[in-house]
Design a protein around this motif. Sequence first.
Motif, PDB file in Angstrom:
ATOM      1  N   GLN A 185      33.456 -20.842  -9.336  1.00  0.00           N
ATOM      2  CA  GLN A 185      34.001 -19.801 -10.206  1.00  0.00           C
ATOM      3  C   GLN A 185      32.892 -19.015 -10.896  1.00  0.00           C
ATOM      4  O   GLN A 185      31.857 -19.571 -11.268  1.00  0.00           O
ATOM      5  N   LEU A 186      33.144 -17.728 -11.070  1.00  0.00           N
ATOM      6  CA  LEU A 186      32.285 -16.839 -11.843  1.00  0.00           C
ATOM      7  C   LEU A 186      33.142 -16.258 -12.956  1.00  0.00           C
ATOM      8  O   LEU A 186      34.148 -15.597 -12.692  1.00  0.00           O
ATOM      9  N   SER A 203      35.885 -19.590   0.725  1.00  0.00           N
ATOM     10  CA  SER A 203      35.258 -19.271   2.020  1.00  0.00           C
ATOM     11  C   SER A 203      34.748 -17.836   2.024  1.00  0.00           C
ATOM     12  O   SER A 203      34.955 -17.080   2.976  1.00  0.00           O
ATOM     13  N   THR A 204      34.091 -17.445   0.933  1.00  0.00           N
ATOM     14  CA  THR A 204      33.583 -16.086   0.787  1.00  0.00           C
ATOM     15  C   THR A 204      32.064 -16.106   0.674  1.00  0.00           C
ATOM     16  O   THR A 204      31.462 -17.088   0.244  1.00  0.00           O
ATOM     17  N   LYS A 205      31.447 -14.969   1.047  1.00  0.00           N
ATOM     18  CA  LYS A 205      29.993 -14.861   1.014  1.00  0.00           C
ATOM     19  C   LYS A 205      29.478 -14.456  -0.358  1.00  0.00           C
ATOM     20  O   LYS A 205      28.300 -14.648  -0.654  1.00  0.00           O
ATOM     21  N   ASN A 206      30.327 -13.864  -1.174  1.00  0.00           N
ATOM     22  CA  ASN A 206      29.914 -13.520  -2.534  1.00  0.00           C
ATOM     23  C   ASN A 206      31.145 -13.256  -3.385  1.00  0.00           C
ATOM     24  O   ASN A 206      32.239 -12.988  -2.865  1.00  0.00           O
ATOM     25  N   ILE A 207      30.987 -13.372  -4.688  1.00  0.00           N
ATOM     26  CA  ILE A 207      32.025 -12.976  -5.638  1.00  0.00           C
ATOM     27  C   ILE A 207      31.366 -12.108  -6.700  1.00  0.00           C
ATOM     28  O   ILE A 207      30.161 -12.231  -6.961  1.00  0.00           O
ATOM     29  N   GLN A 208      32.138 -11.229  -7.312  1.00  0.00           N
ATOM     30  CA  GLN A 208      31.541 -10.262  -8.220  1.00  0.00           C
ATOM     31  C   GLN A 208      32.506  -9.836  -9.317  1.00  0.00           C
ATOM     32  O   GLN A 208      33.724  -9.924  -9.170  1.00  0.00           O
TER      33      GLN A 208
END
Length: 236
Positions: A185-186, A203-208
């Motif tokens: 989590q971010l 299953s993601t390459k980035n979160i923003q």
Amino acid sequence: KFSDVADLNVQHLGKFECRPVLPCQQVVSIPLESMNHRRGYFAVQLNKALTEANILGFIKQVYTEEVPLNQLKSLDFFLRYASQIENAVKLNQWLQNTFETGWETLETLLSPPKMAWRSRNITSDSLIPVNSDLGVERIKKFNLEPTGEQVGLLVRLQPRTELEMGIGVELYPINNQVYLPQNLQLLLLDENGETVMQAEARSTKNIQLKFSGESGEIFSVKVALEDLSIVETFVI
């Protein structure tokens, strides 16, 4: 004759300003031109002879040129605020090319050849276009114990006005990892520690996350995975 302004440059905190209040006044005056690049203001009451002064209170942010005295905060509030600033990453200094230890350029952190492709991915996936004359970005590496995985927290800044800053935070896997850990989590926290925005990896390459803030505002970014929690605090 006396000057109606006194700047206070406090080491590790920044610039504050003292504003005079005469005995008959019920407001403290703060000219518009002094509202930039200040961490806050002290209202200082003077006696009629201008020989004695008493600090009435503190205010962190102002939006008008006159602030009623009953809106001032206590000195205890200032001490808590000062403690937050002292331990925070100071984003306004990034615009002056001054960075805290651990915050590196993408090229420095992602320099090995086996990671070069990821550097290109990060920069091309910009959530806030970085103007080379005004914007700035830095990334910091964190270890996720006990899994041993590493992630990079990328922070991008883009000034919008004299007071407002566009901010983006992104979380990326680094080294040979392709995806972020599942359920990582971010979170964006306000100065009281309350969650105002969040994203979760699946299953993601980035979160923003992207948002804006004003000079003097404090926020924190939290990276959480199961029992692990990492928090970085920032002041604009």
